[in-house]
Design a protein around this motif. Structure first.
Motif, PDB file in Angstrom:
ATOM      1  N   GLY A  14      80.390  55.220  93.701  1.00  0.00           N
ATOM      2  CA  GLY A  14      79.308  53.820  93.854  1.00  0.00           C
ATOM      3  C   GLY A  14      77.998  54.183  94.320  1.00  0.00           C
ATOM      4  O   GLY A  14      77.141  53.538  93.579  1.00  0.00           O
ATOM      5  N   ALA A  15      77.924  55.273  95.197  1.00  0.00           N
ATOM      6  CA  ALA A  15      76.623  55.672  95.555  1.00  0.00           C
ATOM      7  C   ALA A  15      75.557  56.098  94.165  1.00  0.00           C
ATOM      8  O   ALA A  15      74.505  55.665  94.058  1.00  0.00           O
ATOM      9  CB  ALA A  15      76.529  56.713  96.833  1.00  0.00           C
ATOM     10  N   LEU A  16      76.151  57.027  93.759  1.00  0.00           N
ATOM     11  CA  LEU A  16      75.555  57.452  92.227  1.00  0.00           C
ATOM     12  C   LEU A  16      75.382  56.281  91.466  1.00  0.00           C
ATOM     13  O   LEU A  16      74.178  56.499  90.616  1.00  0.00           O
ATOM     14  CB  LEU A  16      76.276  58.713  91.680  1.00  0.00           C
ATOM     15  CG  LEU A  16      76.480  59.930  92.547  1.00  0.00           C
ATOM     16  CD1 LEU A  16      77.354  60.862  91.632  1.00  0.00           C
ATOM     17  CD2 LEU A  16      75.133  60.456  92.852  1.00  0.00           C
ATOM     18  N   ILE A  17      76.219  55.498  91.232  1.00  0.00           N
ATOM     19  CA  ILE A  17      75.757  54.405  90.292  1.00  0.00           C
ATOM     20  C   ILE A  17      74.595  53.579  90.718  1.00  0.00           C
ATOM     21  O   ILE A  17      73.951  53.058  89.905  1.00  0.00           O
ATOM     22  CB  ILE A  17      77.071  53.574  90.202  1.00  0.00           C
ATOM     23  CG1 ILE A  17      78.044  54.345  89.132  1.00  0.00           C
ATOM     24  CG2 ILE A  17      76.791  52.262  89.406  1.00  0.00           C
ATOM     25  CD1 ILE A  17      79.442  53.487  88.927  1.00  0.00           C
ATOM     26  N   VAL A  18      74.823  53.469  92.092  1.00  0.00           N
ATOM     27  CA  VAL A  18      73.488  52.493  92.623  1.00  0.00           C
ATOM     28  C   VAL A  18      72.110  53.303  92.165  1.00  0.00           C
ATOM     29  O   VAL A  18      71.098  52.717  91.770  1.00  0.00           O
ATOM     30  CB  VAL A  18      73.713  52.442  94.086  1.00  0.00           C
ATOM     31  CG1 VAL A  18      72.324  51.547  94.519  1.00  0.00           C
ATOM     32  CG2 VAL A  18      74.853  51.337  94.310  1.00  0.00           C
ATOM     33  N   LEU A  19      72.193  54.495  92.686  1.00  0.00           N
ATOM     34  CA  LEU A  19      70.864  55.300  92.161  1.00  0.00           C
ATOM     35  C   LEU A  19      70.689  55.592  90.876  1.00  0.00           C
ATOM     36  O   LEU A  19      69.617  55.891  90.556  1.00  0.00           O
ATOM     37  CB  LEU A  19      71.245  56.639  92.863  1.00  0.00           C
ATOM     38  CG  LEU A  19      71.173  56.618  94.559  1.00  0.00           C
ATOM     39  CD1 LEU A  19      71.626  57.885  95.115  1.00  0.00           C
ATOM     40  CD2 LEU A  19      69.925  55.944  95.228  1.00  0.00           C
ATOM     41  N   GLY A  20      71.682  55.404  89.887  1.00  0.00           N
ATOM     42  CA  GLY A  20      71.341  55.848  88.538  1.00  0.00           C
ATOM     43  C   GLY A  20      71.329  57.326  88.498  1.00  0.00           C
ATOM     44  O   GLY A  20      70.399  57.545  87.578  1.00  0.00           O
ATOM     45  N   LEU A  21      72.211  57.960  88.954  1.00  0.00           N
ATOM     46  CA  LEU A  21      72.162  59.412  88.988  1.00  0.00           C
ATOM     47  C   LEU A  21      73.524  60.148  88.290  1.00  0.00           C
ATOM     48  O   LEU A  21      74.501  59.571  89.151  1.00  0.00           O
ATOM     49  CB  LEU A  21      71.895  60.034  90.510  1.00  0.00           C
ATOM     50  CG  LEU A  21      71.636  61.454  90.714  1.00  0.00           C
ATOM     51  CD1 LEU A  21      70.577  61.897  89.760  1.00  0.00           C
ATOM     52  CD2 LEU A  21      71.522  61.999  92.010  1.00  0.00           C
ATOM     53  N   ALA A  22      73.509  60.945  87.319  1.00  0.00           N
ATOM     54  CA  ALA A  22      74.753  61.474  87.035  1.00  0.00           C
ATOM     55  C   ALA A  22      75.598  60.183  86.642  1.00  0.00           C
ATOM     56  O   ALA A  22      76.852  60.177  86.696  1.00  0.00           O
ATOM     57  CB  ALA A  22      75.285  62.331  87.672  1.00  0.00           C
ATOM     58  N   THR A  23      74.964  59.171  85.914  1.00  0.00           N
ATOM     59  CA  THR A  23      75.696  57.928  85.716  1.00  0.00           C
ATOM     60  C   THR A  23      76.941  57.662  84.845  1.00  0.00           C
ATOM     61  O   THR A  23      77.985  57.468  85.219  1.00  0.00           O
ATOM     62  CB  THR A  23      74.731  56.784  85.307  1.00  0.00           C
ATOM     63  OG1 THR A  23      73.484  56.919  85.950  1.00  0.00           O
ATOM     64  CG2 THR A  23      75.530  55.398  85.197  1.00  0.00           C
ATOM     65  N   PRO A  24      77.096  58.620  83.813  1.00  0.00           N
ATOM     66  CA  PRO A  24      78.317  58.720  83.029  1.00  0.00           C
ATOM     67  C   PRO A  24      79.407  59.398  83.795  1.00  0.00           C
ATOM     68  O   PRO A  24      80.388  58.734  83.735  1.00  0.00           O
ATOM     69  CB  PRO A  24      77.996  59.527  81.766  1.00  0.00           C
ATOM     70  CG  PRO A  24      76.282  59.395  81.690  1.00  0.00           C
ATOM     71  CD  PRO A  24      75.932  59.308  83.056  1.00  0.00           C
ATOM     72  N   LEU A  25      79.195  60.265  84.502  1.00  0.00           N
ATOM     73  CA  LEU A  25      80.289  61.118  85.260  1.00  0.00           C
ATOM     74  C   LEU A  25      80.768  60.010  86.542  1.00  0.00           C
ATOM     75  O   LEU A  25      81.721  60.250  86.808  1.00  0.00           O
ATOM     76  CB  LEU A  25      79.791  62.300  85.728  1.00  0.00           C
ATOM     77  CG  LEU A  25      79.388  63.285  84.649  1.00  0.00           C
ATOM     78  CD1 LEU A  25      78.967  64.713  85.427  1.00  0.00           C
ATOM     79  CD2 LEU A  25      80.458  63.488  83.757  1.00  0.00           C
ATOM     80  N   ALA A  26      79.685  59.540  87.352  1.00  0.00           N
ATOM     81  CA  ALA A  26      79.924  58.669  88.204  1.00  0.00           C
ATOM     82  C   ALA A  26      80.655  57.559  87.889  1.00  0.00           C
ATOM     83  O   ALA A  26      81.788  56.986  88.342  1.00  0.00           O
ATOM     84  CB  ALA A  26      78.874  58.240  89.089  1.00  0.00           C
ATOM     85  N   ALA A  27      80.306  56.814  86.656  1.00  0.00           N
ATOM     86  CA  ALA A  27      81.186  55.564  86.145  1.00  0.00           C
ATOM     87  C   ALA A  27      82.531  56.177  85.663  1.00  0.00           C
ATOM     88  O   ALA A  27      83.429  55.497  85.950  1.00  0.00           O
ATOM     89  CB  ALA A  27      80.278  55.031  85.110  1.00  0.00           C
ATOM     90  N   GLY A  28      82.652  57.292  85.107  1.00  0.00           N
ATOM     91  CA  GLY A  28      84.094  57.904  84.789  1.00  0.00           C
ATOM     92  C   GLY A  28      84.871  57.951  85.830  1.00  0.00           C
ATOM     93  O   GLY A  28      86.078  57.695  85.921  1.00  0.00           O
ATOM     94  N   ALA A  29      84.243  58.304  87.331  1.00  0.00           N
ATOM     95  CA  ALA A  29      85.098  58.794  88.153  1.00  0.00           C
ATOM     96  C   ALA A  29      85.583  57.245  88.843  1.00  0.00           C
ATOM     97  O   ALA A  29      86.771  56.943  89.360  1.00  0.00           O
ATOM     98  CB  ALA A  29      84.252  59.127  89.297  1.00  0.00           C
ATOM     99  N   VAL A  30      84.795  56.361  89.047  1.00  0.00           N
ATOM    100  CA  VAL A  30      85.150  55.056  89.134  1.00  0.00           C
ATOM    101  C   VAL A  30      86.103  54.133  88.344  1.00  0.00           C
ATOM    102  O   VAL A  30      86.784  53.590  88.935  1.00  0.00           O
ATOM    103  CB  VAL A  30      83.993  54.052  89.625  1.00  0.00           C
ATOM    104  CG1 VAL A  30      83.160  54.615  90.702  1.00  0.00           C
ATOM    105  CG2 VAL A  30      83.238  53.920  88.426  1.00  0.00           C
ATOM    106  N   VAL A  31      86.069  54.451  87.310  1.00  0.00           N
ATOM    107  CA  VAL A  31      86.940  54.099  86.200  1.00  0.00           C
ATOM    108  C   VAL A  31      88.392  54.930  86.564  1.00  0.00           C
ATOM    109  O   VAL A  31      89.366  54.063  86.248  1.00  0.00           O
ATOM    110  CB  VAL A  31      86.472  54.351  84.702  1.00  0.00           C
ATOM    111  CG1 VAL A  31      87.607  54.260  83.609  1.00  0.00           C
ATOM    112  CG2 VAL A  31      85.494  53.600  84.207  1.00  0.00           C
ATOM    113  N   ALA A  32      88.441  55.948  86.883  1.00  0.00           N
ATOM    114  CA  ALA A  32      89.865  56.668  87.198  1.00  0.00           C
ATOM    115  C   ALA A  32      90.260  55.997  88.490  1.00  0.00           C
ATOM    116  O   ALA A  32      91.787  55.664  88.328  1.00  0.00           O
ATOM    117  CB  ALA A  32      89.282  57.941  87.374  1.00  0.00           C
TER     118      ALA A  32
END
Length: 269
Positions: free
Chosen positions: A168-186
């Motif tokens: 969630g923190a990485l998505i807000v910052l827009g940092l490593a977004t594909p990996l962060a979004a993949g983690a929250v999808v999991a």
């Protein structure tokens, strides 16, 4: 007064090649014989060109009426301007790609979507990890997961809370977004399976929130975070490609692997 000299002037003979001078040589220019004419010199019997017309220095320029005629369109005259050369392929590609950078409000819309998804996961993760916002804390989430049929609840609770807070923190910052979004999808996929396992049959109302959050996170993987992010210098920020499918598949694979290893139940019993 004296009489004029009786010395007779000799008649200057003319030669075939030009006007003769006083010494009997042929005149080579008007300065050799001012009263004579410039002789026509020849090379191998062919007269040499002397005027602009003969040298071709005065080309015929087409008039206004002749421009656009079939003769002018099929061939070019001496004074016509040749067509401009074709620009390199790189130049054409750059010109065509310029409109892609006119994104309007797309980047702001992606920023708003990141805030919605990222803050939602960050909120739920902090509830589990720290107990803030009236959350259960780590002890409470362990008891809840153990009651829900999870195995190795320490590992499961740590993975769940860590993925939600970090992703969630990485998505807000827009940092490593594909990996962060993949983690929250999991994590949200496992939450979807968990809630579904507690229902009888497929009940969308039971998993509606998880479905929307999973879809929103998947959308961020395919669209990228936009330019209002720390990933703005990366290719996936505005031009995601086949790597988006890889990140989504990795997230789903992690969700299924952790579900079968840490839970193992049939969610559609």
């Amino acid at each position: 007064m004296t009489d004029k000299s009786n010395a007779s002037t000799e008649k200057i003979p003319h030669t075939q090649s030009g006007t003769a001078t006083a010494n009997g040589h042929a005149a080579r220019s008007p300065f050799d014989a001012p009263t004579g004419q410039l002789p026509v010199l020849s090379a191998n019997g062919t007269p040499l060109a002397r005027t602009e017309d003969e040298l071709g220095l005065d080309p015929e320029v087409p008039t206004v009426g002749e421009i656009g005629s079939p003769a002018m369109t099929t061939s070019y005259s001496f004074a016509s301007i040749p067509p401009a050369p074709t620009p390199p392929a790189e130049t054409v590609r750059m010109r065509r790609s310029r409109p892609e950078y006119r994104r309007g409000t797309t980047d702001f819309g992606l920023f708003a979507l990141r805030l919605l998804v990222g803050l939602s996961f960050l909120y739920h993760g902090l509830q589990k990890l720290t107990g803030w916002f009236d959350g259960p804390g780590m002890d409470g989430i362990r008891r809840a997961m153990e009651h829900g049929g999870w195995k190795h609840v320490d590992i499961a609770a740590s993975l769940l809370s860590g993925a939600e807070v970090g992703g969630g923190a990485l998505i807000v910052l827009g940092l490593a977004t594909p990996l962060a979004a993949g983690a929250v999808v999991a994590t949200v996929t496992d939450a979807w399976l968990w809630k579904q396992s507690m229902a009888h049959g497929l009940e969308y109302k039971q998993v509606e929130i998880e479905s929307l959050l999973a879809a929103a996170a998947a959308v961020l993987i395919f669209t990228g975070p936009g330019r209002l992010s720390f990933d703005r210098g990366r290719g996936w920020a505005t031009r995601p490609s086949w790597g988006s499918f890889v990140c989504l598949l990795l997230g789903l694979a992690a969700a299924l692997g952790s579900w079968f290893y840490l839970h193992g139940g049939n969610p559609f019993h």
